[in-house]
Design an enzyme around this catalytic site. Structure first.
Site, PDB file in Angstrom:
ATOM      1  N   ASP A  66     -31.719  24.326   4.444  1.00 25.26           N
ATOM      2  CA  ASP A  66     -31.239  25.651   4.041  1.00 25.26           C
ATOM      3  C   ASP A  66     -30.443  25.490   2.750  1.00 25.26           C
ATOM      4  O   ASP A  66     -29.386  24.858   2.733  1.00 25.26           O
ATOM      5  CB  ASP A  66     -30.364  26.257   5.143  1.00 25.26           C
TER       6      ASP A  66
ATOM      7  N   ASP B 221     -25.482  29.890  11.330  1.00 25.87           N
ATOM      8  CA  ASP B 221     -26.688  29.936  10.492  1.00 25.87           C
ATOM      9  C   ASP B 221     -27.605  28.752  10.790  1.00 25.87           C
ATOM     10  O   ASP B 221     -28.836  28.902  10.820  1.00 25.87           O
ATOM     11  CB  ASP B 221     -26.321  29.970   9.011  1.00 25.87           C
TER      12      ASP B 221
ATOM     13  N   ASP C 102     -27.238  38.214   8.227  1.00 25.92           N
ATOM     14  CA  ASP C 102     -26.700  36.852   8.211  1.00 25.92           C
ATOM     15  C   ASP C 102     -25.683  36.772   7.080  1.00 25.92           C
ATOM     16  O   ASP C 102     -26.040  36.850   5.903  1.00 25.92           O
ATOM     17  CB  ASP C 102     -27.819  35.833   7.992  1.00 25.92           C
TER      18      ASP C 102
ATOM     19  N   THR D 148     -25.035  28.215  -0.554  1.00 24.22           N
ATOM     20  CA  THR D 148     -23.815  27.721  -1.190  1.00 24.22           C
ATOM     21  C   THR D 148     -23.720  26.213  -0.999  1.00 24.22           C
ATOM     22  O   THR D 148     -23.412  25.469  -1.929  1.00 24.22           O
ATOM     23  CB  THR D 148     -22.576  28.402  -0.580  1.00 24.22           C
TER      24      THR D 148
END
Length: 258
Positions: free
Chosen positions: A129, A109, A6, A132
């Site tokens: 999640d 993702d 990923d 970043t």
């Protein structure tokens, strides 16, 4: 056994999974300047570290939000494994019904995490999640992906704070001893860690109100382990969620091919 990759903006998550058993999950820095050969060496080193032979890998899959790296990593995997990887994108079966204004804009993702959350935790489900960016996705009771939120990530917020102030130091992301800090560093730690945790709690409450039900919550991502323990809401931490989703998607597409 499949090799799942990923590609995120900050890290590349790499792991091997076989029949729902995850053998390892590792993160390496995303670097668009690396060559195919450098990624070959990186993948080979990880496999050797966990004593997995190349010939044991029978398939591979890639999800990516960094388009410039897609072909580089794809070619690297082909060179190492002599197998062409499945790349999550248009035409790949996920089994997920995406109710968005433009489904094609939903990051791979987010789709992968939602697929895994549905299989392992059911619906409705809220998926966080923390990478970043911190993303929150919502799947309703009818298993439809209905949307979510995108927030500045933990480190993005911290870096912005440090870069735009003249006296605040760079600190690590870790919790302070007390909520009310007694020095600059502890005040920053409290703001970053406890502030992000409080944000997650508040967002979950608002999602519950809009859904009309207290849906369970699962979290993943490189920074989730630093923040989720300090949330007041019950949140399941699953570091392997993305790999599990890639495995589900890979098997779904291989079954279709057969």
């Amino acid at each position: 056994m499949i090799l799942a990759v990923d590609i995120g903006n900050t890290n590349i998550v790499i792991g091997c999974i076989e029949q729902e058993k995850v053998y390892f999950v590792e993160r390496v820095s995303t670097d668009i300047s690396k060559t195919e050969l450098e990624y070959v060496v990186q993948f080979k080193t990880l496999l050797e570290l966990y004593k997995i032979k190349v010939k044991e890998i029978t398939g591979c899959i890639i999800a990516s939000v960094v388009p410039p790296l897609n072909n580089i990593v794809k070619t690297a995997m082909e060179k190492l494994l002599r197998i062409s990887p499945l790349v999550v994108g248009p035409g790949v079966k996920t089994g997920l019904n995406i109710l968005m204004d433009n489904p094609g804009q939903v990051g791979s993702d987010l789709i992968v995490n939602a697929v895994a959350a549905l299989k392992y935790y059911g619906a409705p489900i809220i998926i966080i999640d923390m990478g970043t960016a911190t993303t929150i996705s919502v799947v309703d009771e009818k298993t439809n992906y209905i949307g979510g939120m995108i927030l500045p990530g933990v480190k993005v917020s911290l870096e912005s704070l440090v870069n735009r102030t003249s006296q605040l130091p760079r600190i690590s992301v870790e919790a302070p001893k007390k909520i009310i800090g007694k020095n600059t560093i502890d005040c920053m730690k409290s703001g970053i860690v406890m502030g992000q945790a409080a944000c997650m709690d508040g967002m979950i409450e608002r999602i519950w109100e809009e859904l009309g039900t207290e849906a369970p919550v699962v979290a993943t991502g490189g920074l989730a382990g630093c923040i989720i323990p300090y949330c007041k809401k019950e949140i399941i931490y699953d570091n392997e969620l993305t790999l599990k989703g890639l495995d589900v998607i890979y098997r779904k597409n291989m079954e279709t091919a057969v």
